[in-house]
Design an enzyme around this catalytic site. Sequence first.
Site, PDB file in Angstrom:
ATOM      1  N   SER A  61      -9.566   0.175  -2.208  1.00  0.00           N
ATOM      2  CA  SER A  61      -9.956   0.583  -1.063  1.00  0.00           C
ATOM      3  C   SER A  61      -9.241   1.737  -0.467  1.00  0.00           C
ATOM      4  O   SER A  61      -8.297   1.832  -0.216  1.00  0.00           O
ATOM      5  CB  SER A  61     -10.339  -0.696  -0.234  1.00  0.00           C
ATOM      6  OG  SER A  61      -9.930  -0.397   1.337  1.00  0.00           O
ATOM      7  N   LYS A  62      -9.957   2.469   0.411  1.00  0.00           N
ATOM      8  CA  LYS A  62      -9.356   3.611   0.875  1.00  0.00           C
ATOM      9  C   LYS A  62      -8.427   3.240   2.293  1.00  0.00           C
ATOM     10  O   LYS A  62      -7.545   3.841   2.723  1.00  0.00           O
ATOM     11  CB  LYS A  62     -10.319   4.537   1.790  1.00  0.00           C
ATOM     12  CG  LYS A  62     -11.195   3.974   2.670  1.00  0.00           C
ATOM     13  CD  LYS A  62     -12.169   5.045   3.166  1.00  0.00           C
ATOM     14  CE  LYS A  62     -13.131   4.295   4.646  1.00  0.00           C
ATOM     15  NZ  LYS A  62     -14.130   5.296   4.823  1.00  0.00           N
ATOM     16  N   ARG A  63      -8.514   1.720   2.428  1.00  0.00           N
ATOM     17  CA  ARG A  63      -7.408   1.108   3.445  1.00  0.00           C
ATOM     18  C   ARG A  63      -6.368   0.252   2.692  1.00  0.00           C
ATOM     19  O   ARG A  63      -5.899  -0.421   3.393  1.00  0.00           O
ATOM     20  CB  ARG A  63      -8.242   0.351   4.321  1.00  0.00           C
ATOM     21  CG  ARG A  63      -9.330   0.858   5.361  1.00  0.00           C
ATOM     22  CD  ARG A  63     -10.098   0.276   6.423  1.00  0.00           C
ATOM     23  NE  ARG A  63     -10.883   1.038   7.079  1.00  0.00           N
ATOM     24  CZ  ARG A  63     -12.247   1.123   6.574  1.00  0.00           C
ATOM     25  NH1 ARG A  63     -12.421   0.553   5.624  1.00  0.00           N
ATOM     26  NH2 ARG A  63     -12.829   2.020   7.274  1.00  0.00           N
TER      27      ARG A  63
END
Length: 510
Positions: free
Chosen positions: A268-270
Amino acid sequence: MEKRVRLRFAPSPTGGLHMGGVRTALFCYLFAKKHGGDFILRIEDTDQTRYVNGAEEYIINSLKWCGIEPNEGVGFGDGPHAPYRQSERKELGIYKKYADQLIAGGHAYYAFDTAEELDAMRKRLEAAKVVAPQYNAVTRQTMRNSLTLSEDEVKKLMDAGTPYVIRLKVPRNEEIRFHDIIRGWVVVNSSQVDDKVLLKSDGMPTYHLAHIVDDIEMQVSHAVRGEEWLPSAPSHILIYRYLGLEDKMPLLAHLPLILKPDGNGKLSKRDKSGLPMFPLNWYDERTGESYVGYRESGFFPEAFINMLALLGWNPGGNQEILSKEELINLFTFERVNKSGAKFDPEKTKWFNQQYLRKKTDAELVDLFMPIVKEKGITADAKFVEGVCRLVKEKAHFINEFWDNAVYFFTAPTSYDAEVLKKRLNEQTGNFIKEVVTAYSGLNSFTAVETEATLKATAEKCGLGAGQVMQLFRVSISGVGGGPALFEMIELLGKEEVLNRLQTFIKINSL
Ligand code: GLU
């Protein structure tokens, strides 16, 4: 005649381009270059509600930083198929005529259902325990569209300006087969495929129609995209077929997902692995979230793309450090894996370290000197080069150099307390004073000589090297660890070393 190799990277400007997107662009670039073909940047901005300011510029800058520049498309010069932004192409009426052709052929239809009606249908199907409710060959019969309404009714609605969409008419229970270069043959029953919207009520095409029209008009030879698009591929095959373009359609390749470091789900981008997920710093103005970039974290673009290339592709040998030219030479879609590729943060840093080690000392000076200057220090290039040579082995990034080398530029005034406690006593204190005398008499201050002199002095004081080496290092640098000690001494020079020893003697009242 063989079709010219033309690949497009077709991101939607709905946010910052994350590393998965960069990998798609990279694979397209490598394949296009290998075959002397074209690499195109097309901006798929038909979903205006998701448009994010700055995203397009971010995509362009990211590709530039990575060194995977398109030779045609938005931001890279207008080629023969301009414009390359779908919103501009829509203004030219490019998509509408294909939608009309599908209607005329009986393969698409008008649907007038309102959002409430669609919602009611979904609820009805959910209540009837339908697992994935969709607008399809069965459910469309209960809806308000040009297949259920009479010609007159349709005309009336149209004349009254009632909003409508155009949907693909997917046949019931038909086998759809297509070939994917990475996955081989894929077979799907059309009952699982919904009647996708092709043209929205605002006249904008959806991705499904627009990318097909553009891939055809731009003569794209290979459509390469992420695995998340695989479920839509059967609809795309039908669209090509109904437009009579099956023989012109690009070859398909759906790239494997990039997985979290533990392999548990999509990256995930997080992600919290501590490494960036974006090539450049990215600020999302909608959510107020900021993301750190590889560039700003001190990664070399060559290391970043080398790492990315091996996420899901293998060159078929043991060599892992591959230049862009080598990647181009070796790249094939056949060697891209079907299964997801685990992102490995440690390995990612290792790649940067390998590229750091490959830099010449002079190149490192160019990179490190600005940091030295920023710290308010004026240093001679030769000296900085020496520092780079000594600290580079242990570092993964240029920005680690300063922390590891600060004492080369400023003499210490405090010393590792642990080492002093363990090693400093009357006898070793005397030894330090003896070193001052011995070093003062040296004419040549090389690593070899300073080491021999130090050892001789220790012996004279009745001390073994083990008892004095770390203390001596601390007296010069303040810290217990660091690069090769006598090379450090040689670089600092006689005057500086003697000054530092004197300071040590004074501060510790020896
Ligand atoms: N606009 C789509 C995306 O952002 C492109 C998919 C494709 O390459 O066909 O993923």
